[in-house]
Write a protein that holds these residues in place. Structure first.
Motif, PDB file in Angstrom:
ATOM      1  N   HIS A 199     -22.769  -7.966  76.828  1.00 38.77           N
ATOM      2  CA  HIS A 199     -23.209  -6.579  76.702  1.00 38.77           C
ATOM      3  C   HIS A 199     -24.617  -6.571  76.100  1.00 38.77           C
ATOM      4  N   HIS A 200     -25.530  -5.826  76.752  1.00 35.06           N
ATOM      5  CA  HIS A 200     -26.896  -5.714  76.241  1.00 35.06           C
ATOM      6  C   HIS A 200     -26.912  -4.971  74.914  1.00 35.06           C
ATOM      7  N   LEU A 201     -27.798  -5.360  74.069  1.00 34.44           N
ATOM      8  CA  LEU A 201     -28.071  -4.545  72.900  1.00 34.44           C
ATOM      9  C   LEU A 201     -28.677  -3.215  73.369  1.00 34.44           C
ATOM     10  N   PRO A 202     -28.410  -2.119  72.656  1.00 37.46           N
ATOM     11  CA  PRO A 202     -28.948  -0.826  73.110  1.00 37.46           C
ATOM     12  C   PRO A 202     -30.486  -0.850  73.185  1.00 37.46           C
ATOM     13  N   GLN A 203     -31.002  -0.373  74.334  1.00 33.08           N
ATOM     14  CA  GLN A 203     -32.454  -0.368  74.530  1.00 33.08           C
ATOM     15  C   GLN A 203     -33.114   0.718  73.691  1.00 33.08           C
ATOM     16  N   TYR A 204     -32.370   1.799  73.478  1.00 36.12           N
ATOM     17  CA  TYR A 204     -32.887   2.918  72.696  1.00 36.12           C
ATOM     18  C   TYR A 204     -32.068   3.040  71.409  1.00 36.12           C
ATOM     19  N   PRO A 205     -32.677   3.476  70.335  1.00 34.09           N
ATOM     20  CA  PRO A 205     -31.991   3.500  69.037  1.00 34.09           C
ATOM     21  C   PRO A 205     -30.774   4.424  69.037  1.00 34.09           C
ATOM     22  N   LEU A 206     -29.731   3.980  68.322  1.00 27.70           N
ATOM     23  CA  LEU A 206     -28.536   4.805  68.152  1.00 27.70           C
ATOM     24  C   LEU A 206     -28.713   5.718  66.945  1.00 27.70           C
ATOM     25  N   VAL A 207     -28.012   6.829  66.988  1.00 23.70           N
ATOM     26  CA  VAL A 207     -28.080   7.809  65.904  1.00 23.70           C
ATOM     27  C   VAL A 207     -26.795   7.718  65.092  1.00 23.70           C
ATOM     28  N   GLU A 208     -26.930   7.526  63.775  1.00 26.06           N
ATOM     29  CA  GLU A 208     -25.774   7.481  62.881  1.00 26.06           C
ATOM     30  C   GLU A 208     -25.481   8.885  62.383  1.00 26.06           C
ATOM     31  N   GLN A 209     -24.199   9.239  62.409  1.00 28.96           N
ATOM     32  CA  GLN A 209     -23.769  10.528  61.862  1.00 28.96           C
ATOM     33  C   GLN A 209     -22.499  10.310  61.048  1.00 28.96           C
ATOM     34  N   ASP A 210     -22.480  10.842  59.831  1.00 30.04           N
ATOM     35  CA  ASP A 210     -21.278  10.782  58.992  1.00 30.04           C
ATOM     36  C   ASP A 210     -20.531  12.098  59.120  1.00 30.04           C
ATOM     37  N   LEU A 211     -19.249  12.022  59.264  1.00 29.73           N
ATOM     38  CA  LEU A 211     -18.400  13.206  59.375  1.00 29.73           C
ATOM     39  C   LEU A 211     -17.362  13.182  58.263  1.00 29.73           C
ATOM     40  N   SER A 212     -17.114  14.339  57.672  1.00 27.58           N
ATOM     41  CA  SER A 212     -16.049  14.507  56.687  1.00 27.58           C
ATOM     42  C   SER A 212     -15.161  15.617  57.203  1.00 27.58           C
ATOM     43  N   ILE A 213     -13.923  15.293  57.540  1.00 26.06           N
ATOM     44  CA  ILE A 213     -13.026  16.264  58.166  1.00 26.06           C
ATOM     45  C   ILE A 213     -11.766  16.422  57.341  1.00 26.06           C
ATOM     46  N   LEU A 214     -11.138  17.568  57.485  1.00 26.69           N
ATOM     47  CA  LEU A 214      -9.835  17.834  56.876  1.00 26.69           C
ATOM     48  C   LEU A 214      -8.767  17.731  57.949  1.00 26.69           C
ATOM     49  N   VAL A 215      -7.711  16.989  57.646  1.00 26.33           N
ATOM     50  CA  VAL A 215      -6.593  16.855  58.582  1.00 26.33           C
ATOM     51  C   VAL A 215      -5.299  16.904  57.790  1.00 26.33           C
ATOM     52  N   ASP A 216      -4.180  17.085  58.489  1.00 27.42           N
ATOM     53  CA  ASP A 216      -2.874  17.059  57.844  1.00 27.42           C
ATOM     54  C   ASP A 216      -2.562  15.644  57.336  1.00 27.42           C
ATOM     55  N   GLU A 217      -1.683  15.592  56.315  1.00 23.25           N
ATOM     56  CA  GLU A 217      -1.286  14.300  55.748  1.00 23.25           C
ATOM     57  C   GLU A 217      -0.673  13.379  56.802  1.00 23.25           C
ATOM     58  N   SER A 218      -0.058  13.963  57.798  1.00 25.54           N
ATOM     59  CA  SER A 218       0.635  13.154  58.807  1.00 25.54           C
ATOM     60  C   SER A 218      -0.324  12.475  59.788  1.00 25.54           C
ATOM     61  N   VAL A 219      -1.573  12.912  59.819  1.00 20.07           N
ATOM     62  CA  VAL A 219      -2.548  12.337  60.755  1.00 20.07           C
ATOM     63  C   VAL A 219      -3.027  10.986  60.228  1.00 20.07           C
ATOM     64  N   LYS A 220      -3.031   9.993  61.108  1.00 22.07           N
ATOM     65  CA  LYS A 220      -3.452   8.656  60.726  1.00 22.07           C
ATOM     66  C   LYS A 220      -4.827   8.361  61.310  1.00 22.07           C
ATOM     67  N   TRP A 221      -5.451   7.365  60.722  1.00 24.35           N
ATOM     68  CA  TRP A 221      -6.764   6.955  61.206  1.00 24.35           C
ATOM     69  C   TRP A 221      -6.695   6.530  62.679  1.00 24.35           C
ATOM     70  N   HIS A 222      -5.571   5.956  63.061  1.00 27.69           N
ATOM     71  CA  HIS A 222      -5.392   5.552  64.455  1.00 27.69           C
ATOM     72  C   HIS A 222      -5.522   6.763  65.394  1.00 27.69           C
ATOM     73  N   ASP A 223      -4.963   7.906  64.968  1.00 28.17           N
ATOM     74  CA  ASP A 223      -5.042   9.112  65.795  1.00 28.17           C
ATOM     75  C   ASP A 223      -6.487   9.581  65.941  1.00 28.17           C
ATOM     76  N   VAL A 224      -7.246   9.519  64.843  1.00 32.22           N
ATOM     77  CA  VAL A 224      -8.653   9.939  64.864  1.00 32.22           C
ATOM     78  C   VAL A 224      -9.462   9.032  65.782  1.00 32.22           C
ATOM     79  N   SER A 225      -9.245   7.709  65.632  1.00 35.69           N
ATOM     80  CA  SER A 225     -10.025   6.768  66.440  1.00 35.69           C
ATOM     81  C   SER A 225      -9.731   6.934  67.928  1.00 35.69           C
ATOM     82  N   GLU A 226      -8.481   7.241  68.266  1.00 35.26           N
ATOM     83  CA  GLU A 226      -8.133   7.444  69.679  1.00 35.26           C
ATOM     84  C   GLU A 226      -8.820   8.694  70.250  1.00 35.26           C
ATOM     85  N   ALA A 227      -9.036   9.688  69.383  1.00 33.83           N
ATOM     86  CA  ALA A 227      -9.634  10.947  69.849  1.00 33.83           C
ATOM     87  C   ALA A 227     -11.122  10.804  70.156  1.00 33.83           C
TER      88      ALA A 227
END
Length: 807
Positions: free
Chosen positions: A713-741
């Motif tokens: 896989h080529h390294l990206p030719q153009y710079p990537l943009v970093e964004q931090d997100l802080s979200i509220l979810v129910d206790e039952s939501v797992k990180w696996h669910d977020v990553s799949e979304a």
């Protein structure tokens, strides 16, 4: 086992120039492993026989005497002594300067020097029995008595080791090297081997000389399958007295303690020919009738030490007409004791099957010199040697004794094995073509009867090696090779042709995982036994209905072969917690499951083996330990070059906490689990005041990466943009669910932290993560960034019920 060279020389005349060191080497190279060679005379250096010529009062001490002693020097010596039984003309034991003795109750040896005692010069020391290793030979009434040798055949200046037979060499042989050789558990067997090695004639043992027309001693063998032969000699006019010095010395050098002449004779026979014998007081055998049978239900046996055994119907016992007297081949009961008033004995010389003795010994945790020999499988013909030696020794040591009855029941005599071995087989397996004359000579020296016909050796094995030792042609081959001596075979390199490199990705993965856990993750590798204590199996709540059980386990609670590594890890945690508060250990090993596994042919049925990988992290912080385990497994694929592992709660392991666990998936297949150990499991295992996080994976299902399928896989030719997100979810939501979304919407994503606090509504949690977004053909504009992040949030809201955290 300890073997006396003097004892062996009674049966074979070895070459005069042969040294103990050479004998030790040759025995080790050809027969058994000699661990040590002990010169028994060394501790008696400078300890000699002396004769007291004069006894005078000490001028400065009432309890001391001044003796003039002749001790083999140029002139008599003056020795100060406090012995209570000194007299002129007495033959005594003298320790000259340089000798090492236990002086005046000291725990360690003291080196004798010329000195002064209360102002009077003293050359050496006149010794008591406990001071110079003679307490077994000359028991004294009090500690102040010195050894009186006046009634012993000895000469002035003679070393004490010579008069008691301690001028000997003892070979200490590793018992494990004797395990499959029942013929070697006696001095005569070792002599037979040395005779074969050095081509010396073996002296025959005496044949039984029994009086004619002896009455038959009544014997009933009700369990012939457990007792192939039982013989009994009834002897009268004996008494409890010390055995001769030569016999006491022989027993001591062989590692046994002399007791009295009757018991010592039975032990001497056992150590001579490997045939255990046992003596009963004849008055204790009710009805003068011996019965060999299985114990009855709820029957009991009181041992010599008054311990009570609860017998089972599987145990073989020696009985009179009313009660059990002994546990066959293992221990005598209180009823058969040899007492000071004993005047007659019944000498048992018998053969018991190896399996019977082994199972009963394990059941009662009893291991004796007799049972060790019976467990190897003795031939019935050896009983004849025991009978002959018993008759001879009782006649010599008790001249007034008389054999009054003899019984011998021989329902199943040992048959000689017959094996055919071809010359071609020997040539191929030995890697060297030995002349037929050499092969015939070796086998004949070892006791085989051999005939050679058309290139085939017909070997008739001696009875003393036909009880399991020599049963197939490979055993005959082994005998030829060892006596010829392995060092006489030339070294030949194996014909190996390397045509191409052999790549074993699965073996490489095994190694990489071990190195990853040990070097990068701080684990220590452990190795445990395949049998597991049922306590830890029950603690882990593992179903044992399909477990494989050992027929003869090392201990009753260790009968189950492991189906999982978790119970063994629980035991390791318990043992290590004695010394450490925090630690990490792992194990990769086989587990065993019922099923038919045909390795080479249909007749070979084996359990199914599975290779599992398990590890634990033990510490005080449950949350940290759990996430540490998860992090170890998450990074494993990257460092070990294998397909990724993913995690999802699907099925709770029996040992895990109800909520804190994850199943581990590999290429979509469930290959294991991780989690915290439940409180119930820890309590059952005996773990408290700590936390334990486990993982267990099926290594057989783990797939190493194949370098030929790697993608670039080529390294990206153009710079990537970093964004931090802080979200509220129910206790039952797992990180696996977020990553799949979001996984298909961003270039890369990374979990940062999980947070709960006053600012977070009840039943909710805050997830902080980072995403990288970008275009393949241009740098992203502000509008494109906002549009992409809005799409990400929309997907999170739809699939996870997420909302952007505002504070």
């Amino acid at each position: 086992m300890k073997v006396s060279l003097n004892w062996v020389k009674k049966y074979v005349d070895l070459p005069e120039d042969l040294t103990p060191k050479q004998i030790s080497f040759d025995l080790t190279m050809r027969t058994v492993e000699v661990e040590d060679v002990i010169d028994t005379s060394e501790k008696f250096h400078d300890i000699v026989v002396g004769k007291i010529l004069e006894v005078k009062e000490h001028p400065n001490a009432d309890q001391l005497r001044v003796c003039i002693v002749e001790c083999g020097e140029d002139e008599p010596k003056q020795i100060v002594c406090g012995g209570s039984n000194l007299y002129e003309g007495e033959m005594v034991v003298v320790s000259k300067p340089g000798a090492e003795v236990f002086w005046h109750g000291e725990d360690s040896l003291v080196k004798i020097k010329e000195s002064k005692l209360r102002g009077v010069p003293s050359y050496g020391m006149i010794c008591g029995a406990t001071e110079v290793y003679l307490e077994s030979y000359f028991p004294l009434e009090d500690e102040h008595m010195i050894v009186d040798l006046s009634d012993v055949d000895c000469e002035v200046g003679q070393n004490v080791s010579e008069i008691i037979g301690m001028n000997d060499v003892v070979f200490d042989i590793d018992n494990k090297s004797l395990t499959n050789r029942p013929d070697l558990w006696g001095h005569y067997g070792i002599a037979r081997e040395l005779a074969a090695i050095y081509k010396c004639p073996l002296k025959p043992l005496p044949e039984a000389e029994l009086p004619k027309d002896l009455p038959e001693y009544r014997i009933d063998v009700e369990s012939p399958e457990k007792c192939p032969r039982y013989a009994a000699l009834e002897i009268e006019n004996v008494c409890e007295k010390p055995a001769p010095i030569w016999m006491q010395t022989a027993l001591l050098n062989a590692g046994m303690r002399p007791i009295n002449a009757i018991v010592d004779i039975t032990n001497y026979i056992m150590l001579s020919v490997g045939q255990p014998t046992h003596g009963f007081d004849r008055t204790h055998v009710d009805g003068s009738h011996i019965i060999v049978r299985n114990a009855k239900k709820d029957e009991k046996l009181t041992l010599l030490d008054h311990a009570l055994l609860d017998l089972t119907e599987e145990d073989l016992v020696i009985c009179d007409e009313h009660d059990p007297m002994a546990l066959a081949g293992i221990r005598g009961g209180i009823k058969d004791s040899i007492l000071p008033e004993t005047t007659g004995v019944v000498i048992e010389v018998a053969t018991f099957t190896a399996g019977t003795i082994r199972q009963t010994g394990k059941r009662f945790d009893e291991k004796t010199d007799a049972s060790i020999r019976y467990e190897k499988g003795l031939d019935t013909q050896r009983v004849d040697q025991g009978i002959a030696m018993a008759a001879k020794l009782f006649r010599e040591i008790f001249p007034e004794s008389k054999i009054v009855a003899f019984g011998d029941v021989d329902p199943t005599p040992t048959t000689r094995n017959e094996i055919d071995v071809t010359q071609e087989f020997l040539d191929v397996r030995l890697g060297k073509a030995l002349p037929s004359e050499e092969i015939l000579d070796i086998l004949t020296r070892l006791g085989y009867d051999v005939t050679l016909t058309d290139g085939t050796y017909h070997c008739v094995v001696p009875t003393y090696r036909s009880t399991g030792d020599v049963s197939v042609k490979d055993d005959v081959l082994g005998d030829i090779a060892r006596v010829y001596c392995y060092e006489n075979f030339e070294m030949k390199p194996l014909p190996v042709n390397f045509e191409h490199a052999v790549r074993q990705p699965k073996e490489q993965l095994d190694r990489k995982i071990r190195e990853y856990l040990a070097f990068r993750c701080g684990f220590n590798e452990i190795f445990t036994y395949p049998w597991i204590d049922e306590k830890y199996i029950q603690a882990a709540k593992i179903d044992t209905s399909e477990a494989i059980r050992l027929a003869t386990p090392p201990a009753p609670e260790l009968a189950i072969l492991r189906q999982s590594l978790i119970p063994g890890m629980l035991e390791a945690a318990v043992k290590n917690l004695r010394y450490y508060d925090e630690f990490r250990v792992f194990e990769m090993a086989q587990t065993f499951h019922k099923g038919e596994y045909h390795e080479s042919c249909e007749e070979e049925i084996l359990p199914v083996h599975k290779k599992l990988l398990s590890g634990i992290i033990v510490g005080r912080d449950a949350k940290k330990d759990f996430f540490d385990v998860k992090g170890v497994l998450e990074s494993m694929s990257r460092f070990c070059h294998m397909e990724d592992l993913t995690f999802k709660q699907k099925e709770k392991p029996s040992w895990a906490d109800d909520k804190v666990y994850l199943n581990v998936f590999h290429k979509g297949k469930n290959i294991g689990s991780l989690g915290l150990v439940s409180v119930q499991a820890m309590n059952a295992a005996g773990i408290s005041r700590t936390q334990v996080a486990f993982f267990e994976l099926n290594f057989d299902e783990m797939i190493p990466l194949n370098s030929r399928t790697n993608e670039f896989h080529h390294l990206p030719q153009y710079p990537l943009v970093e964004q931090d997100l802080s979200i509220l979810v129910d206790e039952s939501v797992k990180w696996h669910d977020v990553s799949e979304a979001i996984r298909h919407m961003v270039k890369k994503y990374e979990f940062i932290e999980e947070y709960r606090g006053k600012q977070i509504p009840e039943g909710k949690k805050s997830l902080v993560f980072r995403v990288w977004i970008g275009n393949d053909d241009s740098t992203m504009t502000s509008k494109q960034i906002d549009k992409k992040m809005a799409a990400v949030m929309k997907s999170l809201q739809k699939k996870c019920g997420a909302a952007l955290r505002e504070e």
